[in-house]
Design an enzyme around this catalytic site. Structure first.
Site, PDB file in Angstrom:
ATOM      1  N   LYS A  55       2.712   4.520   0.726  1.00 36.18           N
ATOM      2  CA  LYS A  55       3.543   5.386  -0.122  1.00 36.18           C
ATOM      3  C   LYS A  55       4.392   6.307   0.747  1.00 36.18           C
ATOM      4  O   LYS A  55       5.583   6.498   0.497  1.00 36.18           O
ATOM      5  CB  LYS A  55       2.657   6.200  -1.079  1.00 36.18           C
ATOM      6  CG  LYS A  55       2.055   5.336  -2.182  1.00 36.18           C
ATOM      7  CD  LYS A  55       0.924   6.010  -2.950  1.00 36.18           C
ATOM      8  CE  LYS A  55       0.241   4.981  -3.851  1.00 36.18           C
ATOM      9  NZ  LYS A  55      -0.955   5.504  -4.535  1.00 36.18           N
ATOM     10  N   GLN A  99      -4.547  10.762  -4.770  1.00 35.83           N
ATOM     11  CA  GLN A  99      -5.025   9.386  -4.606  1.00 35.83           C
ATOM     12  C   GLN A  99      -6.436   9.266  -5.179  1.00 35.83           C
ATOM     13  O   GLN A  99      -7.317  10.048  -4.835  1.00 35.83           O
ATOM     14  CB  GLN A  99      -5.010   9.006  -3.119  1.00 35.83           C
ATOM     15  CG  GLN A  99      -5.373   7.565  -2.847  1.00 35.83           C
ATOM     16  CD  GLN A  99      -4.341   6.567  -3.371  1.00 35.83           C
ATOM     17  OE1 GLN A  99      -3.140   6.792  -3.300  1.00 35.83           O
ATOM     18  NE2 GLN A  99      -4.814   5.463  -3.910  1.00 35.83           N
ATOM     19  N   ASP A 122       2.614  10.184 -11.090  1.00 39.05           N
ATOM     20  CA  ASP A 122       1.723   9.077 -11.435  1.00 39.05           C
ATOM     21  C   ASP A 122       1.626   8.914 -12.952  1.00 39.05           C
ATOM     22  O   ASP A 122       1.122   7.906 -13.438  1.00 39.05           O
ATOM     23  CB  ASP A 122       0.324   9.341 -10.869  1.00 39.05           C
ATOM     24  CG  ASP A 122      -0.070   8.347  -9.793  1.00 39.05           C
ATOM     25  OD1 ASP A 122       0.680   7.371  -9.598  1.00 39.05           O
ATOM     26  OD2 ASP A 122      -1.121   8.548  -9.158  1.00 39.05           O
TER      27      ASP A 122
END
Ligand SMILES: NC(=O)c1ccc[n+]([C@@H]2O[C@H](COP(=O)([O-])OP(=O)(O)OC[C@H]3O[C@@H](n4cnc5c(N)ncnc54)[C@H](OP(=O)(O)O)[C@@H]3O)[C@@H](O)[C@H]2O)c1
Length: 289
Positions: A55, A99, A122
């Site tokens: 990422k 994460q 997200d």
């Protein structure tokens, strides 16, 4: 026997990244700072380390400023919460991604819920999920967004189409069902208690498998000519396979994604786009699309 067209996720993702890179350059020229994406990694799980590194690398490639926050595995809930709040307040940070999974002693849901919805790239906070469920604007989860984008790239009609989604996770199946509903598909959401799964799947014009069970869906689950999107990533001795039996399904489908090289590349591309969108929204510009 007809053989399906293979959906090239890498090519579509490359196009999205190019668009994002252009948008980032424009944004930076206008605002004086590029959009910023903060990733938070707790502990040293090797798979998560690879995901976060990918990422960050993808950010650098499109000109997004990456903030790569690493916290020790035994960090306290309060300490992670403080870091998230600091990032919420940081004007240079447009998007925040925690994460998952986090170590067992932490409450990942509670932590994710602290992320400012305007920075929730997200799309997994309760507020973002609620906005999606109610059909209101907001940041959308990346993998489901990438799936719709792939279908659009191949001109698969969604309005009025029978869409069957297998898997109802918060990350993929559930939000995807709402995105497809937003596009006026008739959506069926299947899961582990669904009766006669292959028969339900065989109704689909658009079939999406997001289960995590190698080759769960065979040729009998595929309506001739259907668009088949395989989200599953399963590691077997003979390599990565999806949730769909590719050999069998590609004899019947009209379009099908390979594993790997289908949905996977779209996830990060959509994360980058969400970051740009969040940055633009903060500066009062119209959203990306
Ligand atoms: N390509 C990408 O970018 C990407 C991103 C994330 C994940 N993935 C992959 O996508 C897959 C799904 O991930 P996830 O996070 O959504 O998984 P998950 O949270 O484990 O959810 C799996 C879903 O599948 C359902 N299911 C399990 N066995 C089933 C069966 N035999 N028949 C029908 N439904 C069944 C479960 O039903 P219940 O709800 O009834 O238990 C659940 O809703 C995994 O392989 C993962 O590695 C890919």
């Amino acid at each position: 026997v007809s053989v399906a067209t293979i959906i090239d996720g890498k090519a579509v993702a490359a196009r999205v990244r190019q668009e994002v890179a252009r948008g980032v350059a424009e944004f930076a020229a206008e605002v004086g700072e590029p959009p910023g994406l903060a990733t938070i990694l707790v502990g040293d799980d090797p798979a998560s380390e690879i995901y976060v590194a990918n990422k960050q690398k993808a950010c650098a490639e499109v000109g997004i400023r990456g903030v790569d926050l690493r916290l020790v595995a035994d960090v306290s809930q309060d300490a992670v919460a403080e870091e998230i709040e600091a990032l919420n307040d940081d004007p240079l940070v447009s998007g925040i991604l925690l994460q998952i999974p986090v170590p067992d002693h932490l409450d990942g849901d509670a932590l994710a819920a602290l992320i400012d919805p305007a920075k929730d790239v997200d799309g997994l906070t309760p507020l973002s999920a609620g906005a999606l469920a109610q059909g209101r604007p907001g940041l959308r989860p990346c993998t489901p967004q990438g799936i719709v984008e792939l279908l659009d790239a191949y001109d698969v009609p969604l309005e009025g189409a029978e869409a069957v989604v297998v898997g109802r996770s918060r990350l993929i199946g559930r939000p995807l069902a709402f995105l497809l509903l937003e596009r006026n598909a008739t959506v069926t959401l299947c899961h582990s208690r669904t009766r006669d799964l292959p028969a339900v799947c065989a109704r689909a014009d658009v079939l999406v498998a997001a289960v995590g069970s190698p080759r769960l869906l065979g040729g009998d689950a595929v309506r001739p000519g259907a668009a088949v999107i395989d989200v599953g990533i399963n590691r077997l001795q003979d390599g990565l396979v999806g949730d769909v039996d590719f050999e069998a399904a590609s004899q019947r489908a009209g379009l099908i994604t390979p594993v790997p090289g289908g949905v996977g590349p779209m996830t990060i591309a959509c994360l980058l786009r969400n970051t740009l969108q969040a940055a633009r929204a903060r500066h009062g510009a119209a959203p990306v699309r």
